[in-house]
Design an enzyme around this catalytic site. Structure first.
Site, PDB file in Angstrom:
ATOM      1  N   GLY A 187      55.487  72.622  47.860  1.00  0.00           N
ATOM      2  CA  GLY A 187      54.804  72.834  46.580  1.00  0.00           C
ATOM      3  C   GLY A 187      53.423  72.205  46.532  1.00  0.00           C
ATOM      4  O   GLY A 187      53.178  71.167  47.120  1.00  0.00           O
ATOM      5  N   SER A 188      52.514  72.789  45.763  1.00  0.00           N
ATOM      6  CA  SER A 188      51.132  72.334  45.765  1.00  0.00           C
ATOM      7  C   SER A 188      50.319  73.146  44.755  1.00  0.00           C
ATOM      8  O   SER A 188      50.873  73.826  43.900  1.00  0.00           O
ATOM      9  CB  SER A 188      50.555  72.482  47.170  1.00  0.00           C
ATOM     10  OG  SER A 188      50.952  73.713  47.731  1.00  0.00           O
TER      11      SER A 188
END
EC number: 4.1.1.65
Length: 218
Positions: A187-188
């Site tokens: 995730g980012s």
């Protein structure tokens, strides 16, 4: 740069491949799963390891998938799969579109326009969740592209889990719109700055697809 129908069809037939830069995470996980499965019939310990190891390997294969895409139309297309987190006017007249990528999204990012990469800068920082306001100070890679719209800035931002950003191409590279340019593991967030005078076509909460969803409006 235009994408021919022949090229798009060929990409579609090619199916899904694995992302470049996934090996350090993927290979040990798959090897552990394969070894534990091979020994499961003779060892209770191996059998106990086999189920979670196989599940983890399957998850890694899903996380690091890199599907082929038929590139969308528009001057600026989304660099990331995810959800539009915010749309913010910037002091210099540009508009920042922030796209949050969950662990379930494809993590490969693509060039929003055709042009030349004028800089790729790694900026050290923290690793708080990418949806948190404090993520403004997270580890990041800042890209600049020389395009028909002028300088376009794109920022790959690491999150609490994503602690490694992997650029695929160096400064000076000419890219086509929608070309793969890098990977953020897990995730980012990805930010893109639209030049002054370019209207935004997406809304907060809208789902985007890298290389497909149009970001700007005529």
């Amino acid at each position: 740069m235009p994408h021919s129908q022949t090229s798009a069809s060929r990409d579609s037939r090619a199916g899904v491949r694995l992302a470049r830069g996934a090996s350090p995470w993927l290979l040990p996980t798959v090897a552990t799963a394969a070894l534990s499965l091979a020994r499961a019939r003779r060892s209770g310990a191996a059998k106990a390891v086999a189920v979670p190891a196989t599940a983890l390997a399957a998850g890694m294969l899903w996380f690091f998938r890199d599907p082929e895409r038929e590139i969308g139309e528009g001057r600026v297309i989304s660099p990331a799969d995810g959800v539009v987190q915010s749309i913010m006017p910037w002091k210099d007249g540009r508009t920042r579109v922030a796209i949050f990528m969950s662990p379930l999204n494809v993590h490969v990012n693509r060039a929003p326009l055709a042009g030349t990469v004028t800089s790729v800068e790694h900026v050290p920082g923290g690793f708080v969740p990418a949806f948190n306001k404090e993520s403004e100070n997270n580890e990041r890679v800042v890209w600049h592209f020389d395009t028909e719209l002028g300088d376009i800035e794109m920022v790959q931002i690491a999150g609490a889990v994503a602690r490694r950003i992997v650029p695929y191409i160096p400064q000076g590279t000419k890219v086509e719109q929608g070309e793969r340019i890098g990977l953020i593991r897990f995730g980012s967030r990805v930010d893109i700055y639209l030049p002054e005078g370019v209207d935004v076509a997406v809304e907060v909460g809208q789902t985007t697809t890298a290389g497909v969803t149009r970001i700007d409006r005529d």
